[in-house]
Design an enzyme around this catalytic site. Sequence first.
Site, short mmCIF file in Angstrom:
data_model
loop_
_atom_site.label_atom_id
_atom_site.label_comp_id
_atom_site.label_asym_id
_atom_site.label_seq_id
_atom_site.Cartn_x
_atom_site.Cartn_y
_atom_site.Cartn_z
N LYS A 75 0.79 -1.23 0.00
CA LYS A 75 0.00 0.00 0.00
C LYS A 75 0.82 1.29 0.00
CE LYS A 75 -3.44 -0.85 -0.63
NZ LYS A 75 -3.78 -1.42 -1.97
N GLY A 83 2.35 2.19 -3.05
CA GLY A 83 2.52 2.55 -4.46
C GLY A 83 3.42 1.55 -5.18
N THR A 111 2.75 -1.19 -6.75
CA THR A 111 2.28 -1.68 -8.06
C THR A 111 2.56 -0.63 -9.15
OG1 THR A 111 0.54 -2.73 -6.83
CG2 THR A 111 0.34 -2.81 -9.21
P1 A3P Z 1 -4.93 3.54 -2.32
O1 A3P Z 1 -5.64 2.55 -3.14
O2 A3P Z 1 -5.21 3.38 -0.87
O3 A3P Z 1 -5.12 4.96 -2.77
P2 A3P Z 1 0.29 -0.83 -3.64
O4 A3P Z 1 0.39 -0.93 -5.10
O5 A3P Z 1 1.62 -0.92 -2.96
O6 A3P Z 1 -0.74 -1.74 -3.07
O7 A3P Z 1 -0.18 0.62 -3.29
C1 A3P Z 1 -1.45 1.07 -3.65
C2 A3P Z 1 -1.42 2.56 -3.53
O8 A3P Z 1 -0.59 3.09 -4.51
C3 A3P Z 1 -2.76 3.23 -3.73
O9 A3P Z 1 -3.36 3.28 -2.48
C4 A3P Z 1 -2.40 4.58 -4.31
O10 A3P Z 1 -2.56 5.61 -3.39
C5 A3P Z 1 -0.91 4.48 -4.60
N1 A3P Z 1 -0.50 4.95 -5.94
C6 A3P Z 1 0.64 5.63 -6.17
N2 A3P Z 1 0.75 5.88 -7.47
C7 A3P Z 1 -0.34 5.38 -8.09
C8 A3P Z 1 -0.77 5.34 -9.44
N3 A3P Z 1 -0.08 5.88 -10.41
N4 A3P Z 1 -1.94 4.72 -9.69
C9 A3P Z 1 -2.66 4.17 -8.70
N5 A3P Z 1 -2.27 4.16 -7.41
C10 A3P Z 1 -1.12 4.77 -7.10
#
Ligand code: A3P
Length: 899
Positions: free
Chosen positions: A631, A633, A635
């Site tokens: 969580k 970012g 991904t």
């Molecule tokens: P939220 O869904 O709570 O907003 P991970 O990929 O580690 O699970 O992290 C998910 C989080 O990445 C999302 O949390 C979002 O805030 C963040 N994020 C950062 N850059 C992003 C992007 N380009 N597109 C979508 N989410 C992004």
Amino acid sequence: MLRMTGENRGARAPLLECGSGEYSHNHKTLAPRCCFWLASHVNVRKCVAGVMLLSVLTILFYSYYVTIPLTSLVWRDRIPRPLTQCSLLASQQQAARDHRSDARLRIDAKVLVIVESAYSRLGRDIAELLVANRIRYKVEVAGKSLPVLTTLDKGRYGVIVFESLSKYANMDKWNRELLDKYCREYSVGVVGFATPSEETLVGAQLKGFPLFMHTNLRLKDATLNAASPVLRLARAGETAWGALPGDHWSVFRANSSTYEPIAWALREHDYETDGERMPLATVIQDHGRLDGVQRVLFGSGLQFWLHRLLFLDALSYLSHGQLSLSLDRWILVDIDDIFVGEKGTRLHEEDVAALLTSQAALQRLVPGFRFNLGYSAKYYHHGTPTENLGDDALLKHREYFNWFCHMWNHQQPHLYNNVSQLEAEMMLNKQFALEHGIPTNSCYSVSPHHSGVYPVHEPLYEAWRKVWDVKVTSTEEYPHLRPARLRRGFRHRGVMVLPRQTCGLFTHTLLLERYPGGRHRLDRSIQGGELFQTVINNPINVFMTHMSNYGNDRLALYTFESVVKFLRCWTNVRLASAPPLALAEKYFQLRPDELNPLWGNPCDDIRHRRIWSKSKWCGTLPRLLVIGPQKTGSTALYTFLAMHPTLKPNLPSPSTYEELQFFNNNNYLKGLDWYLNFFPPSLTNNSQITFEKSATYFDGDLVPRRAHALLPNAKIIAILISPSKRAYSWYQHIRSHGDPIANNYTFHTIITANDSAPKQLRDLRNRCLNPGKYSHYLERWLSEYSVHQLHVIDGSMLRSEPAVVMNTLQKFLKISPHIDYNKLLKYDPKKGFFCQVVGGEKTKCLGKSKGRVYPPMEERSAKFLRRYYTPHNTALSKLLVRVGRPVPHWLKDELSANG
Ligand code: A3P
């Protein structure tokens, strides 16, 4: 032979003449004619070829029919008798001393070693001996201030070892008082070694002690004091005859009853009469009657084999049994390659008889002892006629031995990529066993040249289980052949892999007199040297020998009978043997921490490369790991990295969705092949760098160690955002995945759950809050990887200015071409995030699960978390400054909001 038919006579006429009957009538003219013919027809090349052919044939004939049987006949006349100079052998083994007392409960089973310098020889010897015996220790360089010695009301160290006795005696007053106080309060003893001094001292007093020393002596004939309470592993009563190693021995003289010798020796060049010879104390015990501190002082280092035993005994005694080693030693001797040997190296009937006699003798000293015979039946009856009788004698006496299967044809299993082929081969060996009454239920097997055991060749494990129900094997290769003291066991696919020890006998060591380096080398190894120490240091010893070691002069029988007698003579260890399955169970009871394997990269060890399937690869293992945490970012970062032409992500995993999660959970136990299959070699672009992202790696307990074992040179990337935001995002994430607990409780209830809350709630709280203790986890990564391999990304910046972050990251990774992510990413107002540009104006964003819309965090939760994370955030800020990394804005903001 030289006569030819009329038709071809024309072409070969001179030859016919040369060998024909005409020669007798006309020999005076024939000889020169023959020579002339030879000279004109046989050129130099043919001549050389002829000579070479003749030589090869002669060598083959000679070696087959003459050399080997003759050599073995010569040596059969000179079969060496085992070394038995020990008057104690006949006497019963006494129960060894028990050093345990309640005082041990106040100290940890750990040793503090204070060395002269980080590179000193004796310091290294001490550390290696401690490692070999799995005794925990900490090394400190003398002169620095003492480390913290206590934890709450417990002593951190059971014994303090000084590599240099003079450094101990001359310690500065402050540290010495501190140390003495610690030793008295926690009943902790001190070991000190007299190191060679430049000047020769005669009767010099050791500073602060009523103890006098003579230095730089050459000594001989060591004996032990049977009355010394320190002796436990070591057994007194014999004399180690001959010169002691080194010219710089110190001996001790004292006129206080606090001192009691543990060992004595004589001066080397003592010209006095026998009656006047004075035994000199080489190791001495200080009972602590003067100052309340017990000590054991050595007049020399650990080069003398007996000192290794005495050192272990000193640790046991001075720690009140907290550092006592078990006295049980288990020995298994495998005789591999039964039926495999070359002609002339195989067993005769009388060798089999000698094997049985020796086994009976060993059984008297090692209860339960039986030789463990591993056979490759394809080569049954492949010897000379006398040797074939030897094969039959082995089968005739089969019930006296333990048996295990080798490969049918002694082929290395890693050469088979096909399980059914391996199974077919194994079945042939099994068929032979059934036909000849060889037991097939040992559940043990050993692979030729360790092939397939480690590095793991999955088809071998599969075929073993199917055909032989193998549950135990052994290898010298895990994790590496050298150093031997670091060999370990592991379990894979239900097969327990025991570490195997080296006894110094190899397939080609056939004769004692031709032992590599000379007979005395093996004798030294037996009499206190490597082989002897191996048994001392390992509770369970699996030795590999080969059939050829038991023919000729029966070198292996000499070796094992000698070492067992020497062990019985000089130690109180209780020797025993058992079948492999029982030993393996015992081993993993003793060392349960070894059950889970630690996979290394087979390409990092040339020996492993050789026994690894050619169809496998390791060049594509990831060089970059994105470790999360979840969580933050991760991904988005993974997606951006995958857009770079030089970087190549793993293949998608059907079972674990987008992430492989190899290092942190049970996928790891599926083995290296499982992981490698996600990184196939590229047919087109070999210069690509592969990478993987699993966001749970960040806080996985075992992950840094496992990752480092396999990918020691990888770059590690962590992304950090405000830990409070991360915790809230995680809560929303698992709620949307239908987690029943998360759906039943509010975020505030979860994060504020105290230790009396229901377990499920506490577990959820921990999973929610713990990954945000960033500094704790980063320190763990930094204990495995160097700081230059770690890159920390500011996750808020990745969200708002991804091109800037990717720019810095490319520089850190030193990859080319340098990509301008401004051209690849575009802000998508609908999604509220940067997304990938696809075909002109269009964008492709991450799925619904990333960038969810949820209500803002309650203020009371935000306040609680700000306080909760303050110490962790402060530690993180310090860590980042220490390693020279920028402190992210979100961290500065959070710290100042609290400040
Ligand atoms: P939220 O869904 O709570 O907003 P991970 O990929 O580690 O699970 O992290 C998910 C989080 O990445 C999302 O949390 C979002 O805030 C963040 N994020 C950062 N850059 C992003 C992007 N380009 N597109 C979508 N989410 C992004």
